[in-house]
Design an enzyme around this catalytic site. Structure first.
Site, PDB file in Angstrom:
ATOM      1  CE  LYS A 109      -4.551   0.720   0.431  1.00 43.68           C
ATOM      2  NZ  LYS A 109      -5.636  -0.235   0.121  1.00 43.68           N
TER       3      LYS A 109
HETATM    4  P1  NAD Z   1     -12.963   7.593  -2.515  1.00 43.60           P
HETATM    5  O1  NAD Z   1     -11.879   8.584  -2.466  1.00 43.60           O
HETATM    6  O2  NAD Z   1     -13.624   7.313  -3.814  1.00 43.60           O
HETATM    7  O3  NAD Z   1     -14.114   8.009  -1.457  1.00 43.60           O
HETATM    8  C1  NAD Z   1     -13.846   8.247  -0.116  1.00 43.60           C
HETATM    9  C2  NAD Z   1     -15.102   8.776   0.552  1.00 43.60           C
HETATM   10  O4  NAD Z   1     -14.880   8.865   1.956  1.00 43.60           O
HETATM   11  C3  NAD Z   1     -15.515  10.166   0.092  1.00 43.60           C
HETATM   12  O5  NAD Z   1     -16.927  10.235  -0.021  1.00 43.60           O
HETATM   13  C4  NAD Z   1     -15.038  11.057   1.245  1.00 43.60           C
HETATM   14  O6  NAD Z   1     -15.784  12.276   1.368  1.00 43.60           O
HETATM   15  C5  NAD Z   1     -15.312  10.131   2.416  1.00 43.60           C
HETATM   16  N1  NAD Z   1     -14.560  10.520   3.614  1.00 43.60           N
HETATM   17  C6  NAD Z   1     -13.251  10.876   3.705  1.00 43.60           C
HETATM   18  N2  NAD Z   1     -12.951  11.208   4.972  1.00 43.60           N
HETATM   19  C7  NAD Z   1     -14.077  11.034   5.702  1.00 43.60           C
HETATM   20  C8  NAD Z   1     -14.401  11.222   7.051  1.00 43.60           C
HETATM   21  N3  NAD Z   1     -13.463  11.629   7.920  1.00 43.60           N
HETATM   22  N4  NAD Z   1     -15.683  10.965   7.464  1.00 43.60           N
HETATM   23  C9  NAD Z   1     -16.623  10.537   6.592  1.00 43.60           C
HETATM   24  N5  NAD Z   1     -16.364  10.347   5.280  1.00 43.60           N
HETATM   25  C10 NAD Z   1     -15.109  10.598   4.838  1.00 43.60           C
HETATM   26  O7  NAD Z   1     -12.369   6.248  -1.886  1.00 43.60           O
HETATM   27  P2  NAD Z   1     -12.823   4.743  -2.149  1.00 43.60           P
HETATM   28  O8  NAD Z   1     -12.027   4.200  -3.265  1.00 43.60           O
HETATM   29  O9  NAD Z   1     -14.304   4.674  -2.193  1.00 43.60           O
HETATM   30  O10 NAD Z   1     -12.282   4.033  -0.824  1.00 43.60           O
HETATM   31  C11 NAD Z   1     -13.030   4.060   0.394  1.00 43.60           C
HETATM   32  C12 NAD Z   1     -12.488   2.985   1.335  1.00 43.60           C
HETATM   33  O11 NAD Z   1     -12.599   1.711   0.702  1.00 43.60           O
HETATM   34  C13 NAD Z   1     -11.018   3.123   1.732  1.00 43.60           C
HETATM   35  O12 NAD Z   1     -10.850   2.669   3.046  1.00 43.60           O
HETATM   36  C14 NAD Z   1     -10.317   2.189   0.763  1.00 43.60           C
HETATM   37  O13 NAD Z   1      -9.074   1.734   1.266  1.00 43.60           O
HETATM   38  C15 NAD Z   1     -11.328   1.075   0.684  1.00 43.60           C
HETATM   39  N6  NAD Z   1     -11.211   0.244  -0.526  1.00 43.60           N
HETATM   40  C16 NAD Z   1     -11.291   0.774  -1.764  1.00 43.60           C
HETATM   41  C17 NAD Z   1     -11.196  -0.038  -2.882  1.00 43.60           C
HETATM   42  C18 NAD Z   1     -11.363   0.485  -4.279  1.00 43.60           C
HETATM   43  O14 NAD Z   1     -11.377  -0.342  -5.214  1.00 43.60           O
HETATM   44  N7  NAD Z   1     -11.507   1.770  -4.493  1.00 43.60           N
HETATM   45  C19 NAD Z   1     -10.972  -1.420  -2.717  1.00 43.60           C
HETATM   46  C20 NAD Z   1     -10.902  -1.940  -1.427  1.00 43.60           C
HETATM   47  C21 NAD Z   1     -11.026  -1.105  -0.330  1.00 43.60           C
END
Ligand code: NAD
Length: 424
Positions: A109
């Site tokens: 990561k």
């Molecule tokens: P993203 O950047 O598309 O979205 C993140 C969201 O979280 C946004 O809506 C943002 O406003 C919100 N956010 C940020 N800080 C916050 C807070 N303090 N309180 C409430 N909301 C908050 O990110 P994503 O790709 O959707 O990833 C989200 C989570 O899922 C992360 O933990 C990431 O590691 C995990 N994840 C993502 C993927 C992927 O394929 N994108 C895969 C596995 C896990």
């Protein structure tokens, strides 16, 4: 917006989870030593010229935890909370996740410590390209394969792929496309990769509800984070009749007991850099009321350390489906478990993303083009298989879902080490 707690505790959480599993299965002490540390922790400082002509120095990270099962794999995050400890924790979770899913990958990561909202698109492009250049041979299509994470997307991956490929000789160039996954469709991306993580979150919830004789039509759910994961998970759940009654992002917390339209909210957020603030078809409520809302399913899909000893007692959902990585810390988890709440753990719940990435990697590596229906069918099959493996372990040992998932993941890596031995 919920203040995130310090990142050190994310690392504490993953180590506690691992140690608990190692004790339970009597993990070989030497393998335990290996898996408790991260193989490589790369920190790069690099200069980038800003739009105003000034140069700014940025700090980027890539932590490679373990590659016993295959090349390192894991996302890149652009966020002020990115640092070595956060990346170490997230890299370890990737190792367990890829192992649990039976993929030929290890875990990594990384990211850059920035708030991307403070930069223009062309600045973000230059930052991304210079970061890729600084990482150099520390990433590679058969060595370490990044993917999108918080605040990075298909466009970010296209810039990384292009930069990486541009530094290669002509003959090597076309063989390097799979240096990242999550690329745009036109640049070697996989149909359906955008929705793969959210689809997996939805499918895990559906499978668990089916097991319990619960129909999704009667389920009310709330989502923290309305980015890639939160949006797609909500969309699939609503399509099967569930009702989204609250959404929280970094800017606002919205509540409507009659249901929130995921498409209307998405359209509203698009011109606002993804922010849900100001959406009038729901009431804005204080952020600290979110976890205590009356619902059946809670999906944390934002950052780590959101459900802790401070708020776990408020949770009213009976299922917590971890779309985010590490959203529940060890103390928060114990409170939820004591209260009879089922947690679908991150390494199972959001594994649709890395499974989709694996399909993209194979597609590029084999020079193939897969169709959407083919991808979704393969995803469904694989995610269901992983879910059933964990479910059997839960029943057999009468344990919680995270412990069951960890046992499968760690045992697979232990087997690889036992068969191979330690060099020299
Ligand atoms: P993203 O950047 O598309 O979205 C993140 C969201 O979280 C946004 O809506 C943002 O406003 C919100 N956010 C940020 N800080 C916050 C807070 N303090 N309180 C409430 N909301 C908050 O990110 P994503 O790709 O959707 O990833 C989200 C989570 O899922 C992360 O933990 C990431 O590691 C995990 N994840 C993502 C993927 C992927 O394929 N994108 C895969 C596995 C896990």
């Amino acid at each position: 917006m919920i203040e995130t707690k310090n990142k050190q505790s994310m690392f504490d959480t993953v180590i506690k989870q691992f140690d608990q599993t190692a004790d339970l299965i009597g993990l070989n002490p030497n393998i335990r030593k290996i898996l408790r540390i991260t193989n490589n922790e790369i920190i790069v400082h690099f200069p980038v010229k800003m739009d105003n002509g000034e140069v700014e120095i940025f700090t980027g990270y890539r932590v490679q935890h373990n590659n016993a099962l295959g090349p390192y794999k894991g996302g890149l995050r652009y966020h002020p909370t990115v640092d070595v400890d956060a990346a170490k924790a997230l890299a370890m979770w990737m190792t367990w996740k890829t192992s649990l899913a039976g993929l030929p990958y290890g875990g990594a990561k990384g990211g850059i410590k920035i708030d991307p909202r403070n930069y223009s698109l062309s600045e973000l492009e230059r930052i991304t390209r210079r970061f890729t250049y600084a990482l150099g041979e520390n990433i590679g299509p058969e060595h370490d394969i990044p993917a999108p994470d918080v605040n990075t997307n298909a466009q970010t991956m296209a810039w990384i792929a292009d930069t990486y490929m541009s530094t290669k000789s002509t003959s090597e160039r076309s063989q390097s496309q799979h240096v990242v996954t999550g690329k745009p469709i036109g640049s070697g991306g996989l149909e359906g990769r955008d929705r793969a993580t959210g689809y997996g979150v939805f499918l895990n919830i559906k499978l668990l509800c089916n097991q319990r004789g619960r129909n999704l039509r009667n389920q009310k759910f709330i989502v923290q984070g309305f980015g890639n994961v939160g949006y797609w998970a909500s969309k699939f759940l609503i399509e099967e009749g569930a009702t989204l009654i609250a959404v929280q992002d970094a800017h606002a917390t919205l509540f409507n007991p009659q249901g929130i339209s995921v498409e209307d909210l998405f359209e509203h957020s698009k011109p606002r850099n993804g922010s849900i603030a100001g959406f009038t078809a729901a009431e804005e409520i204080p952020a600290d009321e979110f976890f205590g809302l009356d619902c059946d399913i809670l999906i944390p899909a934002a950052l780590g350390n959101q459900i802790t000893e401070e708020n776990a007692f408020q949770v009213r959902a009976s299922i917590v489906a971890e779309g985010a990585n590490g959203p529940t810390n060890a103390e928060g988890e114990q409170i939820l478990l004591d209260r009879g709440i089922t947690i679908i753990p991150d390494i199972l719940c959001n594994s649709g993303g890395v499974i989709g990435s694996y399909f993209e990697w194979l597609q590029n590596r084999n020079g193939e083009l897969w169709q959407m229906d083919e991808v979704m069918e393969k995803l469904e099959k694989k995610i269901t298989q992983v879910f059933m493996n964990v479910s059997r372990e839960v029943e057999k040992r009468e344990i919680d879902w995270r412990t069951a998932a960890y046992i499968i993941a760690v045992t697979r890596i232990e087997t690889a080490y036992t068969q191979r031995g330690i060099f020299p």
